[in-house]
Structures are given as C-alpha cells and as structure tokens.
Design an enzyme around this catalytic site. Structure first.
Site, PDB file in Angstrom:
ATOM      1  CG  ASP A  17      -0.258  -0.422   2.512  1.00 56.59           C
ATOM      2  OD1 ASP A  17       0.985  -0.399   2.558  1.00 56.59           O
ATOM      3  OD2 ASP A  17      -0.962  -0.760   3.476  1.00 56.59           O
ATOM      4  CG  ASN A  26      -8.586  -1.377  12.251  1.00 60.16           C
ATOM      5  OD1 ASN A  26      -7.651  -1.995  11.754  1.00 60.16           O
ATOM      6  ND2 ASN A  26      -9.117  -0.314  11.677  1.00 60.16           N
ATOM      7  CG  HIS A  51      -5.617  -2.087   8.971  1.00 58.49           C
ATOM      8  ND1 HIS A  51      -5.747  -0.935   9.698  1.00 58.49           N
ATOM      9  CD2 HIS A  51      -4.292  -2.205   8.719  1.00 58.49           C
ATOM     10  CE1 HIS A  51      -4.562  -0.381   9.874  1.00 58.49           C
ATOM     11  NE2 HIS A  51      -3.657  -1.141   9.304  1.00 58.49           N
ATOM     12  CD  GLU A  75      -8.630   1.143   8.021  1.00 59.85           C
ATOM     13  OE1 GLU A  75      -8.530   0.205   8.845  1.00 59.85           O
ATOM     14  OE2 GLU A  75      -8.146   2.266   8.225  1.00 59.85           O
TER      15      GLU A  75
HETATM   16  C1  GLP Z   1      -0.195   0.288   8.517  1.00 57.22           C
HETATM   17  C2  GLP Z   1       0.051  -0.580   7.298  1.00 57.22           C
HETATM   18  C3  GLP Z   1      -0.170  -2.028   7.592  1.00 57.22           C
HETATM   19  C4  GLP Z   1       0.539  -2.418   8.881  1.00 57.22           C
HETATM   20  C5  GLP Z   1       0.004  -1.608  10.021  1.00 57.22           C
HETATM   21  C6  GLP Z   1       0.631  -1.958  11.361  1.00 57.22           C
HETATM   22  O1  GLP Z   1      -1.519   0.621   8.711  1.00 57.22           O
HETATM   23  N1  GLP Z   1      -0.766  -0.203   6.174  1.00 57.22           N
HETATM   24  O2  GLP Z   1       0.302  -2.802   6.511  1.00 57.22           O
HETATM   25  O3  GLP Z   1       0.346  -3.787   9.133  1.00 57.22           O
HETATM   26  O4  GLP Z   1       0.278  -0.249   9.727  1.00 57.22           O
HETATM   27  O5  GLP Z   1       1.739  -1.160  11.609  1.00 57.22           O
HETATM   28  P1  GLP Z   1       2.717  -1.302  12.848  1.00 57.22           P
HETATM   29  O6  GLP Z   1       3.596  -2.459  12.542  1.00 57.22           O
HETATM   30  O7  GLP Z   1       3.461   0.003  12.858  1.00 57.22           O
HETATM   31  O8  GLP Z   1       1.877  -1.516  14.037  1.00 57.22           O
END
Ligand code: GLP
Length: 247
Positions: free
Chosen positions: A71, A140, A142, A147
């Site tokens: 993404d 959440n 995702h 989402e």
């Molecule tokens: C973002 C990314 C996800 C990732 C999530 C968790 O929202 N789009 O791909 O899994 O963050 O991030 P973190 O590892 O910083 O908790």
C-alpha cells in the site's frame, strides 16, 4: 458454496522478526528471483534489519528479487518522509543489494489514484504470483489498508482510512502533521492470491486483532480473518500478541 477454511500455522516466539527474515532467506536460497510482497510499519523494521544483516554478511541476496508493497498513502510522493516508498528505501533498499528498479509500490502522487490502483493490480497480475507475502496487522484487524468492511473479493483500490488507523499511524508523522485520509491498497483477494503468507504481530496492542482473526469465520469486520481462506498462512507472534488466543 460454503467457505473452505483452514487453520493457520501459528508460531509463538520471542523474536518473530528473525523467523520472518529466515523464511524469506530460505525462499531466496531456493528461488533467488522470487517475487516478494512487502509490508511497512514498525513491526517490519526489525525484519528488514535482519535481512540487511544477512545481505551484509553475504548470507542472502535480494539482487534478483522483485517486490510489491501492499500500500501507499494517497497524496504523498515517493520522496515524502512518511511515504511508504521512503520507508522501503530507508529500511531496505539503502541497506541491502536490492535493485530499486524491481521495487514496486503504488504511486501516492499519481494524478488519478483510481487509475493508479488499476495499473498496480495489473502489474502484480502480470509479474506475479507473489511467492511470499509479508503482512503486519492493524489494531483493528486491517491488512494492508483493508479496513473493517472491506470485502473478501476486493482488489487494489483507493480506500478511506478509519479514524483509528489515522490515530494509530500518527506516531510516524511529525506532531501536528496531518495523516493522509486515503490510501491505495492491494485488496483482500490480491493478498490471498499470493502462494504463501507470513503475518507478523508483536505487542499486546495486536492481541485482540489476532484473537479475532482466529475466531473461526471470515468476517468483513476483521479483514485479517479472510486469511482463514488461504491454505498457507504462517502467523509469527510474540507472546504478547498471542496472549488472547483462546486455545
Ligand atoms: C499500517 C500498514 C499495515 C501495517 C500496520 C501496522 O496501517 N498499512 O500494513 O500492518 O500499519 O503497523 P505497525 O507495525 O506500525 O503496528
């Protein structure tokens, strides 16, 4: 037709990042030109550090690998410090022998984000399948930026971020700097087309999302639960992230 569901393989260990890097290393030993699906977020930083160490010690090489990230934020050009493009350059490309020309992310600054999403999906279809997709998970539930409410058959598209995700991710932005409202993300079906999926979660903030993912049926309110439809998912968890698993 009823869903055919499987139980993911679950490994609980103190250093899941190391295990993820080792899975990638083993794949590249076998297939140096493997196509990797990559993720961003704080959870991935130690994975990329391990990979960089492996490259520095000539134990592994990304030179022939093609990568597709999950993404990118809409509105952030690749050079923006909080763009996922910049994250990958800083944490992986500049630290390894990876060929930047083979690293792909959606272009967050594309003038037509919907057309960019379609272009990205088509490029994955042409150069894929992805051999191994690395995933983190949002608090959440995702995956990528799919989402709650994301359909299981979704493909790469523009999505609106929830208030919670924008709040969670605000820690990566300067104080007062606005977190983008939209992103381009691979869809759930795009992710499920990978041959193998390795999902990494660390810390108690992810425990509820991991427990919901394992509740038994794919549900849009926990997008990660669609992973139960895939036959080769490996969850690498630290004890805190695994702490609410019921069995
Ligand atoms: C973002 C990314 C996800 C990732 C999530 C968790 O929202 N789009 O791909 O899994 O963050 O991030 P973190 O590892 O910083 O908790």
């Amino acid at each position: 037709m009823a869903d055919i569901l499987t139980t993911p393989r679950i490994t609980i260990l103190d250093d899941p990042a190391r295990a993820a890097a080792e899975e990638i290393s083993a794949l590249l030993d076998e297939t140096p030109s493997a196509v990797l699906g990559l993720a961003t977020g704080g959870t991935m930083i130690p994975v990329y550090r391990r990979i960089a160490e492996g490259c520095a010690a000539s134990r592994m090489s990304l030179a022939r690998t093609t990568t597709f990230n999950l993404d990118e934020y809409v509105g952030l050009p690749p050079r923006h410090r909080q763009s996922y493009h910049h994250f990958m350059t800083e944490h992986l490309v500049n630290q390894s022998d990876m060929n930047p020309a083979r690293m792909h992310l959606p272009d967050g600054a594309a003038p037509d984000p919907d057309a960019e999403a379609a272009r990205y999906e088509a490029m994955i279809a042409r150069q894929g399948p992805i051999d191994l997709q690395l995933l983190g998970i949002g608090a959440n539930g995702h995956i990528g930026f799919n989402e709650p409410g994301s359909p299981g058959d979704s493909r790469t598209r523009v999505v609106e971020l929830t208030a919670r995700t924008r709040r969670d991710n605000a820690r990566y932005f300067a104080p007062g700097e606005p977190v983008p409202t939209h992103a381009i993300t691979m869809g759930i079906a795009t992710i499920l087309a990978a041959r193998r999926i390795v999902l990494l979660a660390t810390g108690s903030g992810k425990a509820q999302a991991i427990a919901s993912l394992l509740e038994g049926v794919p549900r849009s309110d926990c997008p990660a639960s669609f992973l139960l439809r895939h036959r080769q998912v490996h969850l690498l968890l630290d004890p805190a992230a695994a702490s609410l698993i019921r069995r």
